[in-house]
Design a protein around this motif. Structure first.
Motif, short mmCIF file in Angstrom:
data_model
loop_
_atom_site.label_atom_id
_atom_site.label_comp_id
_atom_site.label_asym_id
_atom_site.label_seq_id
_atom_site.Cartn_x
_atom_site.Cartn_y
_atom_site.Cartn_z
N SER A 100 -31.64 24.77 -51.62
CA SER A 100 -30.93 25.85 -52.32
C SER A 100 -30.70 27.05 -51.40
O SER A 100 -29.65 27.70 -51.47
N TRP A 101 -31.66 27.33 -50.52
CA TRP A 101 -31.47 28.42 -49.57
C TRP A 101 -30.31 28.12 -48.62
O TRP A 101 -29.48 28.98 -48.34
N ALA A 102 -30.26 26.88 -48.15
CA ALA A 102 -29.19 26.51 -47.22
C ALA A 102 -27.83 26.53 -47.92
O ALA A 102 -26.81 26.86 -47.30
N ARG A 103 -27.82 26.19 -49.19
CA ARG A 103 -26.56 26.13 -49.93
C ARG A 103 -26.07 27.50 -50.36
O ARG A 103 -24.89 27.84 -50.21
N ASP A 104 -26.99 28.32 -50.90
CA ASP A 104 -26.59 29.59 -51.50
C ASP A 104 -26.56 30.73 -50.50
O ASP A 104 -25.69 31.61 -50.57
N GLY A 105 -27.52 30.74 -49.57
CA GLY A 105 -27.58 31.84 -48.61
C GLY A 105 -27.85 33.16 -49.32
O GLY A 105 -28.38 33.21 -50.44
N GLY A 106 -27.48 34.25 -48.68
CA GLY A 106 -27.64 35.56 -49.29
C GLY A 106 -29.05 36.10 -49.16
O GLY A 106 -29.90 35.55 -48.46
N LYS A 107 -29.28 37.20 -49.86
CA LYS A 107 -30.55 37.89 -49.79
C LYS A 107 -31.47 37.44 -50.93
O LYS A 107 -31.04 36.82 -51.89
N ASP A 108 -32.73 37.83 -50.79
CA ASP A 108 -33.69 37.55 -51.86
C ASP A 108 -33.36 38.38 -53.08
O ASP A 108 -32.87 39.51 -52.99
N ARG A 109 -33.68 37.83 -54.24
CA ARG A 109 -33.41 38.52 -55.49
C ARG A 109 -34.49 39.53 -55.82
O ARG A 109 -35.59 39.48 -55.29
N ASP A 110 -34.14 40.42 -56.73
CA ASP A 110 -35.08 41.46 -57.13
C ASP A 110 -36.25 40.85 -57.91
O ASP A 110 -36.15 39.76 -58.48
N ALA A 111 -37.36 41.60 -57.93
CA ALA A 111 -38.51 41.16 -58.72
C ALA A 111 -38.12 41.06 -60.19
O ALA A 111 -37.37 41.87 -60.71
N GLY A 112 -38.62 40.03 -60.86
CA GLY A 112 -38.31 39.83 -62.27
C GLY A 112 -37.05 39.03 -62.51
O GLY A 112 -36.71 38.76 -63.67
N ALA A 113 -36.34 38.64 -61.44
CA ALA A 113 -35.10 37.89 -61.61
C ALA A 113 -35.33 36.40 -61.73
O ALA A 113 -34.38 35.65 -61.95
N PHE A 114 -36.56 35.96 -61.60
CA PHE A 114 -36.88 34.53 -61.64
C PHE A 114 -37.48 34.16 -63.00
O PHE A 114 -38.30 34.90 -63.56
N SER A 115 -37.11 33.01 -63.49
CA SER A 115 -37.67 32.53 -64.76
C SER A 115 -39.02 31.87 -64.51
O SER A 115 -39.30 31.42 -63.39
N PRO A 116 -39.87 31.77 -65.54
CA PRO A 116 -41.19 31.14 -65.35
C PRO A 116 -41.06 29.72 -64.81
O PRO A 116 -40.28 28.92 -65.30
N GLY A 117 -41.80 29.44 -63.77
CA GLY A 117 -41.77 28.11 -63.15
C GLY A 117 -40.73 27.96 -62.07
O GLY A 117 -40.69 26.93 -61.39
N GLU A 118 -39.89 28.96 -61.87
CA GLU A 118 -38.83 28.88 -60.85
C GLU A 118 -39.40 29.23 -59.48
O GLU A 118 -40.03 30.27 -59.29
N GLY A 119 -39.18 28.37 -58.49
CA GLY A 119 -39.67 28.62 -57.15
C GLY A 119 -38.81 29.61 -56.40
O GLY A 119 -37.58 29.64 -56.58
N PHE A 120 -39.43 30.42 -55.55
CA PHE A 120 -38.66 31.40 -54.77
C PHE A 120 -39.21 31.60 -53.36
O PHE A 120 -38.62 32.33 -52.56
N ALA A 121 -40.35 30.99 -53.02
CA ALA A 121 -40.94 31.20 -51.70
C ALA A 121 -41.87 30.04 -51.38
O ALA A 121 -42.16 29.19 -52.23
#
Length: 275
Positions: A100-121
């Motif tokens: 997903s990082w390779a596909r979407d690119g861009g910057k990291d999202r703000d805190a609280g922008a992730f749903s429960p169980g969603e990976g981000f790091a």
């Protein structure tokens, strides 16, 4: 003289052929009386009672053996199979995250922008050979039991993100079973590195201190300036929390660190992941 028949000599007993003489028939021995029959009946009754006891003993033995096998299978499931499944799930989540990082690119999202169980790091602890995806929330079924490390990101326990200019990035992970990413965090010593990879950067922290045991209700350990850590003012910190003693959830073990390096992903991995 001719024509006169001579009488034959009488047969000698020794010259007569032997004749088979039948053995005399022996009458059967008389059976015992009433007392003997009663004794035989008692012996048969005892034999029947012994047989019932043997059957019951065998049934109980089979029940205990079955229960023992079930318990061994449960222990094997908890200590081994949950790790196998969780590590497969965590490995798949890490691969999906990188894609997903390779596909979407861009910057990291703000805190609280992730749903429960969603990976981000992804977190790395080189000394312990740990690599595990980080997901939002600390739910047992959606995050921790899937071999992932959970981020305290919502409600009163909300903590910072790695890219925040200050705050405490607080994480939770299993110490035993289900991937057990924090199994050996008690082996970390001051100076050991903890690296967090996100969509845009690598963040390297240096372990500074550890609290071997505290109550689960002690939420001060994940505050922006965590209590008991030795930090005296705002900064960019990381906190790892896990259960202790092993195979229990009675208390919590806490590990703290401070950020020492931030590197954009396009510049390659930090030294802690290259050595």
């Amino acid at each position: 003289p001719r024509g006169v028949a001579l009488p034959l000599p009488p047969e000698d007993d020794a010259t007569m052929p032997l004749r088979r003489v039948a053995a005399p028939r022996v009458p059967p021995a008389p059976t015992g009386g009433r007392a003997e029959r009663r004794k035989a009946a008692r012996r048969a009754e005892r034999a029947r009672r012994d047989s019932l006891g043997v059957v019951v003993s065998r049934l109980l033995g089979e029940v205990f053996i079955t229960l023992g096998v079930v318990m061994l299978l449960f222990v094997a499931y908890q200590l081994w199979w949950t790790n196998v499944i969780a590590q497969q799930q965590a490995g798949g989540a890490a691969k999906d995250l990188r894609r997903s990082w390779a596909r979407d690119g861009g910057k990291d999202r703000d805190a609280g922008a992730f749903s429960p169980g969603e990976g981000f790091a992804i977190v790395y602890i080189p000394k312990l050979d740990v690599k595990a995806p980080i997901a939002e929330g600390t739910g047992k079924h959606k995050v921790l039991d899937r071999g992932m490390v959970g981020h305290y990101g919502k409600g009163p326990l909300k903590s910072a993100m790695p890219w925040d200019r200050q705050g405490n990035f607080a994480l939770a992970g299993h110490r035993n079973t289900h991937g057990e990413p924090f199994r050996y965090v008690n082996r970390l010593r001051p100076g050991d590195k903890i690296v967090v990879e996100t969509k845009s950067a690598f963040y390297t922290y240096e372990m500074t201190s550890r609290l071997d045991q505290t109550s689960p209700a002690n939420v001060g350990v994940i505050r922006p300036v965590p209590q008991g850590s030795g930090f005296t003012g705002p900064g960019r910190y990381i906190t790892l929390t896990t259960c202790t003693p092993e195979f229990t959830s009675t208390y919590r073990m806490i590990v703290w660190g401070k950020m020492v390096d931030e590197r954009p992903r396009e510049k390659g991995k930090p030294d802690a992941l290259v050595d």
